[in-house]
Structures are given as structure tokens and as C-alpha cells.
Design an enzyme around this catalytic site. Structure first.
Site, mmCIF file in Angstrom:
data_model
loop_
_atom_site.group_PDB
_atom_site.id
_atom_site.type_symbol
_atom_site.label_atom_id
_atom_site.label_comp_id
_atom_site.label_asym_id
_atom_site.label_seq_id
_atom_site.Cartn_x
_atom_site.Cartn_y
_atom_site.Cartn_z
ATOM 1 N N GLY A 46 33.098 32.406 48.430
ATOM 2 C CA GLY A 46 33.469 33.674 49.013
ATOM 3 C C GLY A 46 33.192 34.652 48.115
ATOM 4 O O GLY A 46 33.318 34.445 46.754
ATOM 5 N N GLN A 51 33.116 42.737 44.129
ATOM 6 C CA GLN A 51 32.743 42.108 43.120
ATOM 7 C C GLN A 51 31.539 42.193 42.474
ATOM 8 O O GLN A 51 31.405 41.761 41.316
ATOM 9 C CB GLN A 51 33.076 40.500 43.592
ATOM 10 C CG GLN A 51 34.350 40.120 43.665
ATOM 11 C CD GLN A 51 34.527 38.810 44.290
ATOM 12 O OE1 GLN A 51 34.274 38.445 45.264
ATOM 13 N NE2 GLN A 51 34.987 37.841 43.269
ATOM 14 N N CYS A 91 38.333 32.342 41.626
ATOM 15 C CA CYS A 91 37.704 33.584 41.906
ATOM 16 C C CYS A 91 36.579 33.864 41.049
ATOM 17 O O CYS A 91 36.876 33.486 39.756
ATOM 18 C CB CYS A 91 38.679 34.674 41.700
ATOM 19 S SG CYS A 91 38.011 36.579 42.026
ATOM 20 N N LEU A 92 35.418 34.141 41.735
ATOM 21 C CA LEU A 92 34.177 34.380 40.750
ATOM 22 C C LEU A 92 34.397 35.404 39.742
ATOM 23 O O LEU A 92 33.706 35.515 38.702
ATOM 24 C CB LEU A 92 32.955 34.486 41.657
ATOM 25 C CG LEU A 92 32.403 33.513 42.459
ATOM 26 C CD1 LEU A 92 31.455 33.815 43.358
ATOM 27 C CD2 LEU A 92 32.246 32.333 41.474
ATOM 28 N N HIS A 133 42.106 36.211 50.529
ATOM 29 C CA HIS A 133 41.597 36.693 49.024
ATOM 30 C C HIS A 133 40.442 37.763 49.054
ATOM 31 O O HIS A 133 40.663 38.499 48.231
ATOM 32 C CB HIS A 133 41.077 35.239 48.696
ATOM 33 C CG HIS A 133 40.580 35.379 47.126
ATOM 34 N ND1 HIS A 133 41.176 34.664 46.208
ATOM 35 C CD2 HIS A 133 39.575 35.835 46.777
ATOM 36 C CE1 HIS A 133 40.348 34.992 44.888
ATOM 37 N NE2 HIS A 133 39.544 35.701 45.388
ATOM 38 N N GLU A 134 39.451 37.587 50.043
ATOM 39 C CA GLU A 134 38.323 38.315 49.858
ATOM 40 C C GLU A 134 38.606 39.950 50.489
ATOM 41 O O GLU A 134 38.179 40.743 50.065
ATOM 42 C CB GLU A 134 37.272 37.761 50.677
ATOM 43 C CG GLU A 134 36.571 36.440 50.293
ATOM 44 C CD GLU A 134 36.243 36.249 48.820
ATOM 45 O OE1 GLU A 134 36.199 37.525 48.186
ATOM 46 O OE2 GLU A 134 36.444 35.340 48.364
ATOM 47 N N HIS A 137 40.247 41.827 47.955
ATOM 48 C CA HIS A 137 39.190 42.429 47.008
ATOM 49 C C HIS A 137 38.735 43.723 47.384
ATOM 50 O O HIS A 137 38.534 44.647 46.672
ATOM 51 C CB HIS A 137 37.997 41.578 46.849
ATOM 52 C CG HIS A 137 38.061 40.447 45.735
ATOM 53 N ND1 HIS A 137 38.313 40.428 44.643
ATOM 54 C CD2 HIS A 137 37.947 39.164 46.044
ATOM 55 C CE1 HIS A 137 38.244 39.361 43.752
ATOM 56 N NE2 HIS A 137 38.101 38.499 44.544
HETATM 57 NI NI NI Z 1 37.584 36.540 44.347
#
Ligand code: NI
Length: 167
Positions: A46, A51, A91-92, A133-134, A137
Site C-alpha cells: 500500500g 508518502q 510501512c514503506l 493505515h493508508e 497517512h
Molecule cells: Ni504506511
């Protein structure tokens, strides 16, 4: 298509509140393509526009094992949620850190797809967690925010050290 650089926690730009997309036009479709490419290359399941330092409410998700089930959410809103569920999240933007966070087990999300068409989706378990989660962000939140202050400090220190070493 282009790979975009992913911001790493605790970068303050991860705290920016993303703005709704007025229209799914060519620019947004280009953004979606870049986000998909960046997510697949990373690799992750995701990615939110926040991000890659774009303050627009756009999310891409693909939880399929073969990476061939891209889901696009423009202006996503959770209209219903129920139950409690938790899995170890990564998470990236927080590389190498995995922690369990309490989430809803099931959500109904309303959004526009990559063509601008409105849709609703019922999701549970991993997909539900990923959506929550997204969307966090887009609201300037990172999963680390749900952890204890001590854990947050440890993660911050670890990542700041990694970033110094990477320079
Ligand atoms: Ni993330």
C-alpha cells in the site's frame, strides 16, 4: 511512469493533511501510475500520496500475492467500521519496523476509482487494516503514533541513525 522517492519517518512532511482531489484528470492518473510503480518496486502492499510528498487524497493498495490486483482509492472515506483486529504492520516510510496496532476488523470505504467513478467496498482483515493505515497517512498519521512513547522514541532514533548512515 516514474519511481518516486518515499519519505521516511520522522520526516515532518508525513504530517501534512492531504487535500481532496477535485477531479480524476490526467495529472491524477499519472500520479496513480507513479504511485503503483513505486509501491511495486519498493516492494509494498500500500502507498499513500503523502508518502511521496504529494498532499492529495490518493491511495493505492495491492495485497495479492502476484501483485496483479491494484486497487485505487481517490478521496477515500470510511463510512462504516466494526470489530477489533490487529496484525503486525509495516510501512514503506518506517523501514524495518513491524508492530501490531489495534484497528477495526471490517470497514466499508467509499471512494473514487482511477476513472473517477464512485464505488463502495467492504473489506476485512488485512485489506481493512491496509485501508485504515493508508487513510491515516492522508491525515498526517503514521502507525508508529499508536505505539507507546518509549517505542516511538526508539524507532525515531533508529531511523534517524539509518538515515545519517545512508547519506
Ligand atoms: Ni504506511
Amino acid at each position: 511512469m516514474a519511481f518516486r522517492e518515499i519519505l521516511h519517518y520522522p520526516d515532518p512532511r508525513l504530517r501534512i493533511q492531504a487535500l481532496p482531489v477535485a477531479r480524476v484528470d490526467q495529472e491524477i492518473r499519472g500520479l496513480i501510475r507513479d504511485m503503483a510503480e513505486t509501491m511495486y518496486k519498493a516492494p509494498g502492499i500500500g502507498l499513500a500520496a503523502t508518502q511521496i510528498n504529494v498532499a492529495k487524497r490518493v491511495v493505492v493498495i495491492d495485497i495479492s500475492p502476484d501483485h496483479n490486483d491494484l486497487r485505487v482509492f481517490v478521496n477515500p472515506v470510511i463510512v462504516h467500521s466494526e470489530g477489533v483486529y490487529g496484525i503486525e504492520e509495516g510501512c514503506l516510510s518506517v523501514p524495518g519496523i513491524y508492530e501490531e496496532v489495534e484497528r477495526a476488523q471490517k470497514v466499508r470505504v467509499e471512494a473514487l476509482d482511477g476513472t473517477g467513478a464512485r464505488f463502495q467496498l467492504e473489506a476485512e482483515d488485512l485489506l481493512a487494516v491496509c485501508i485504515q493505515h493508508e487513510i491515516d497517512h492522508l491525515d498526517g498519521k503514521v502507525f508508529v503514533d499508536y505505539l507507546s512513547r518509549l517505542k516511538q522514541q526508539r524507532i525515531r532514533k533508529k531511523l534517524e541513525k539509518q538515515q545519517r548512515l545512508a547519506m
